[in-house]
Design an enzyme around this catalytic site. Structure first.
Site, PDB file in Angstrom:
ATOM      1  N   HIS A  62      -5.073  -9.004 -19.929  1.00 64.24           N
ATOM      2  CA  HIS A  62      -4.208  -8.145 -20.748  1.00 64.24           C
ATOM      3  C   HIS A  62      -5.049  -6.967 -21.249  1.00 64.24           C
ATOM      4  O   HIS A  62      -5.932  -7.156 -22.074  1.00 64.24           O
ATOM      5  CB  HIS A  62      -3.621  -8.932 -21.924  1.00 64.24           C
ATOM      6  N   ASN A  94       2.910  -7.026 -19.739  1.00 63.48           N
ATOM      7  CA  ASN A  94       3.592  -7.059 -21.045  1.00 63.48           C
ATOM      8  C   ASN A  94       3.013  -6.039 -22.023  1.00 63.48           C
ATOM      9  O   ASN A  94       2.534  -6.369 -23.104  1.00 63.48           O
ATOM     10  CB  ASN A  94       3.559  -8.467 -21.642  1.00 63.48           C
ATOM     11  N   ASP A 154       4.588 -12.525 -17.362  1.00 58.75           N
ATOM     12  CA  ASP A 154       3.673 -13.306 -18.198  1.00 58.75           C
ATOM     13  C   ASP A 154       3.823 -12.998 -19.687  1.00 58.75           C
ATOM     14  O   ASP A 154       3.931 -11.844 -20.090  1.00 58.75           O
ATOM     15  CB  ASP A 154       2.223 -13.061 -17.797  1.00 58.75           C
ATOM     16  N   HIS A 234      -2.146 -19.837 -15.631  1.00 62.12           N
ATOM     17  CA  HIS A 234      -2.769 -20.697 -16.657  1.00 62.12           C
ATOM     18  C   HIS A 234      -2.209 -22.118 -16.734  1.00 62.12           C
ATOM     19  O   HIS A 234      -1.658 -22.534 -17.757  1.00 62.12           O
ATOM     20  CB  HIS A 234      -2.709 -20.045 -18.030  1.00 62.12           C
ATOM     21  N   ASN A 280      -1.460 -19.530 -25.814  1.00 65.19           N
ATOM     22  CA  ASN A 280      -0.287 -19.982 -25.089  1.00 65.19           C
ATOM     23  C   ASN A 280      -0.538 -19.917 -23.588  1.00 65.19           C
ATOM     24  O   ASN A 280      -0.826 -18.837 -23.074  1.00 65.19           O
ATOM     25  CB  ASN A 280       0.918 -19.109 -25.451  1.00 65.19           C
ATOM     26  N   ASP A 307      -6.918 -14.885 -18.608  1.00 66.16           N
ATOM     27  CA  ASP A 307      -5.859 -14.661 -19.606  1.00 66.16           C
ATOM     28  C   ASP A 307      -6.457 -13.983 -20.848  1.00 66.16           C
ATOM     29  O   ASP A 307      -6.099 -14.298 -21.984  1.00 66.16           O
ATOM     30  CB  ASP A 307      -5.139 -15.954 -19.994  1.00 66.16           C
TER      31      ASP A 307
END
Lengths: 432, 338
Positions: A62, A94, A154, A234, A280, A307
């Site tokens: 991210h 995202n 995601d 994940h 998460n 992640d």
């Protein structure tokens, strides 16, 4: 800064953990491998027995830009990636706005190219606005300069079975892959941590393993039915491992990733109520951790993906329920893998290269990365001082965020050099 | 006593008995014409309530005032996020005002733990209920009520007493605190609920679990009925209010099958007609009102012990390990203040 046509001679590096050799980089490629190589005028790097691996590839990063530049930008995120030994990252969709159009993915891709620390391959959203209702223009994103091959909502699960089926089918036209964030939304409303003995005691709403496993089971069946490939993000439970193992035994085109933190940490950490452990999917149990390690070792899980999820300080310096989910991971991933997989004897360095470079590049259909360290191959490389031991200090992170669960923890290994197409992005642990 | 009271699980048997015995002494003052003790004069206690709970708040307020502490009520309705100010900034504000103790009620499990361990404040933290985690002073007042009714001796625990807790265990901080405290005090605890209202993982708790209320009533010295929110049926925890009441509610007929000297408890507020009928709620066996009165004594004892009672004001915390001095019934503690 080294020019692309400059030469670099790496002396005494252990290729994939083997015997020390010299490696000569020139014109962005590996030009020669052997002993006693002489290269007048070349910049010499004394590897001193360091491990030389292909540059790492992250399928799950991210970068937060556009929209949340307070937590990370393409620049800070790719600098963090380079420091962690990565030469390519897949930037998740995202963002704000969501990367669901050719315009947004091209912007992210272009920024990565401009900064030059690490190749950035944007992930396109599967559905418009990650809302799970209408397919985004997947073809346009693929055809864009960014060349998107991985699609994911995601952060949210594509929970509608019909939308998931159509997405799986549609991306076959351009050999794309849907990467599913497997989380049945109704079973995880308000979920705060793994559902089990610890959540029962702490009074935190549970995130049951079945919420992940039921979606994975559905999606491997869907992928088999329509003859598509599906990638599971994940993966976090022993049950998920069993389902993926079963799907692979059928010959279905299923791949899966595991994060470094799910290879090391358990829900026992949540007893501190310290939101640095809030993530998460949530941290699971010791039995899950062991099953994930075993699955990564035997190839059921294809690769490690970070992640990497940066969050500003205030989103973690609060009560558990108010805190954001996620951990940064780019700068600690290789150390965690060394600690959990190499030093336990589960993987050798060649297999680390496979799980952190070859396979993620293959899943993302990413050219020029995840290649063997061999003559004529792109000089995307990382040199690791595996003997190093040190405490994790987020003050030294290149990432804009410091939400690491490893602060103060001793972890092995340190990236000393990273080369992107022959050009050093990290030298002696310092960014160029 | 430790510096904070966050969880009933943190209390040793000695800690718990000391609090109960101290509360007995506090209760004796409640019967006097002048109920006030000067022991915490000059100390500041903040009631920091992020959730509405008038009952708990006034109980803590009455307790602090009877100990002559200065009380500040800080009502921060809604979550810290929706309010725009973080728990941290609120805590720093209270710290700047010199709070010696913060009594916190919060909708998020673990918020008192964060407050106590994050370094945001230096005073004591008392958990007045956090999310679905714990409500330790409620468990203490429940244990106090049980000891009075079922044992009747100071210095004692609840050894061998059979306590049944009935209702929404999953969402109950009262149940979690009671399971820890009552088992620490030697009681045998049985939880009764429909399987939907029991947490996954309950098998690791120091208690037994039953789905059948009628099967355990005859061997219960105390039956504690928990409030069950009617809205739970909308999330399919049970089909209807009536079915819940039939299977898990306590009515006169069921109460008649309990042992003779056994008691019925309820932490309040009661849902008459749901988990308990009016007949049971108003019977002499029901200790609900007594529990409220005992709550003040327990909270006095907790604050007295945490703030070191007779000891100088901050920064000196109460000594570790239950060594805090107990108040003298004579009430002549004035000279030791400040």
């Amino acid at each position: 800064m080294t020019e692309p046509d400059d030469k670099t001679l790496i002396r005494g590096a252990r290729l994939l953990g083997g015997e020390p050799q010299d490696v000569l980089l020139a014109d962005g490629t590996v030009q020669e491998i052997g002993r006693g190589i002489e290269a007048p005028g070349a910049e010499v790097v004394e590897a001193q027995g360091g491990i030389l691996l292909p540059g790492l590839v992250d399928l799950h990063t991210h970068l937060r830009e556009p929209g949340r530049e307070d937590s990370e930008t393409v620049l800070t995120g790719t600098r963090a990636a380079a420091k962690g030994g990565y030469t390519a990252v897949h930037a998740m969709a995202n963002t704000f706005p969501v990367a669901d159009t050719a315009g947004v993915v091209e912007q992210v891709w272009r920024l990565g190219k401009e900064y030059g620390y690490c190749d950035v391959r944007p992930v396109g959203a599967v559905t418009v606005g990650l809302e799970g209702k209408q397919l985004a223009e997947l073809g346009a994103m693929h055809d864009s300069a960014a060349g998107v091959r991985v699609f994911s909502d995601d952060g949210k699960c594509v929970d509608d079975a019909v939308i998931m089926r159509r997405a799986l089918e549609y991306v076959k036209a351009f050999d794309g892959v849907v990467a599913q964030h497997a989380q049945e939304p109704r079973l995880t409303e308000g979920a705060q941590m793994n559902e089990g003995t610890v959540s029962a005691e702490l009074g935190l709403a549970g995130w049951p393993a079945v919420a992940e496993e039921s979606i994975i089971a559905r999606d491997v069946l869907l992928a088999a039915h329509v003859g598509s490939r599906v990638h599971i993000c994940h993966l976090s439970t022993a049950g998920s491992v069993e389902i993926v193992r079963w799907a692979k035994s059928k010959g279905w085109n299923v791949t899966a990733e595991v994060t470094p933190h799910h290879l090391l940490l358990t829900d026992e950490m949540v007893r501190s109520y310290n939101p640095v452990y809030k993530v998460n999917p949530p941290l699971r149990t010791e039995a899950d951790v062991m099953a994930l390690r075993e699955a990564l070792a035997d190839g059921t899980i294809d690769c490690v993906a970070t992640d990497h999820a940066p969050h500003p300080h205030e989103d973690k310096d609060c009560e558990w329920g108010a805190a954001a989910m996620g951990m940064v991971g780019l700068e600690t991933a290789l150390s965690v893998v060394q600690h959990t997989m190499v030093e336990t004897g589960l993987l050798d360095w060649a297999q680390v290269a496979d799980r952190m470079s070859h396979r993620p590049a293959a899943i993302g259909r990413l050219e020029g990365h995840g290649r063997p360290v061999a003559h004529g191959e792109p000089a995307n490389l990382v040199l690791v001082d595996a003997a190093y031991r040190g405490q994790v200090d987020p003050a030294g992170f290149a990432s804009r965020s410091a939400n690491t669960p490893y602060e103060g923890r001793e972890l092995p290994g340190r990236v000393t050099h990273t080369w992107l197409r022959g050009r050093a992005t990290v030298v002696d642990g310092v960014l160029r | 006593m430790k510096r904070h009271l966050i969880s009933a699980a943190d209390l040793t048997r000695d800690d718990a008995v000391l609090i109960l015995d101290t509360a007995e002494e506090m209760a004796r003052f409640a019967d006097r014409p002048i109920k006030k003790l000067p022991t915490l004069r000059g100390r500041t206690i903040v009631n920091l309530f992020f959730e509405d709970s008038t009952r708990t708040r006034i109980s803590f307020e009455a307790a602090a005032k009877r100990l002559s502490a200065d009380v500040i009520n800080f009502s921060a309705k809604g979550s810290s996020v929706s309010k725009g100010e973080s728990l941290k900034d609120t805590a720093l504000t209270l710290e700047a005002m010199g709070a010696d103790a913060v009594v916190i009620r919060h909708g998020d499990s673990g918020a008192p733990h964060r407050l106590a361990t994050s370094g945001w404040i230096g005073g004591s933290v008392v958990n007045a209920g956090d999310g679905t985690h714990e409500h330790p002073t409620q468990a203490l007042l429940d244990a106090f009520t049980m000891r009075r009714r079922l044992v009747g001796a100071e210095g004692a625990g609840l050894d061998g007493r059979r306590i049944t807790i009935v209702g929404d265990i999953l969402h109950s901080r009262v149940a979690r605190s009671n399971v820890h405290l009552l088992s620490t005090l030697g009681a045998h605890v049985t939880l009764v609920a429909p399987p939907t209202l029991l947490p996954i993982g309950v098998e690791s708790w120091p208690c037994e679990v039953s789905y059948d209320l009628d099967a355990v009533l005859a061997k219960s010295d105390a039956v504690m009925m928990l409030r069950v929110q009617r809205e739970r049926m909308n999330a399919a925890f049970f089909p209807t209010e009536r079915e819940y009441a039939r299977r898990y509610g306590l009515d006169g007929e069921r109460m008649a099958r309990m042992p003779e000297r056994s008691i019925v408890m309820h932490p309040g507020p009661m849902n008459r007609g749901m988990e308990i009928t009016a007949e049971v709620a108003d019977s002499p066996r029901c200790t609900a009102v007594e529990q409220v009165a005992n709550g003040v004594s327990i909270r006095m004892a907790v604050m007295y012990l945490l703030l070191g009672g007779a000891e100088p004001a901050r920064p000196a915390p109460a000594p570790e390990g239950g060594a805090a001095s107990r108040p003298h019934a004579g009430g002549s503690r004035t000279k030791e203040d400040h």
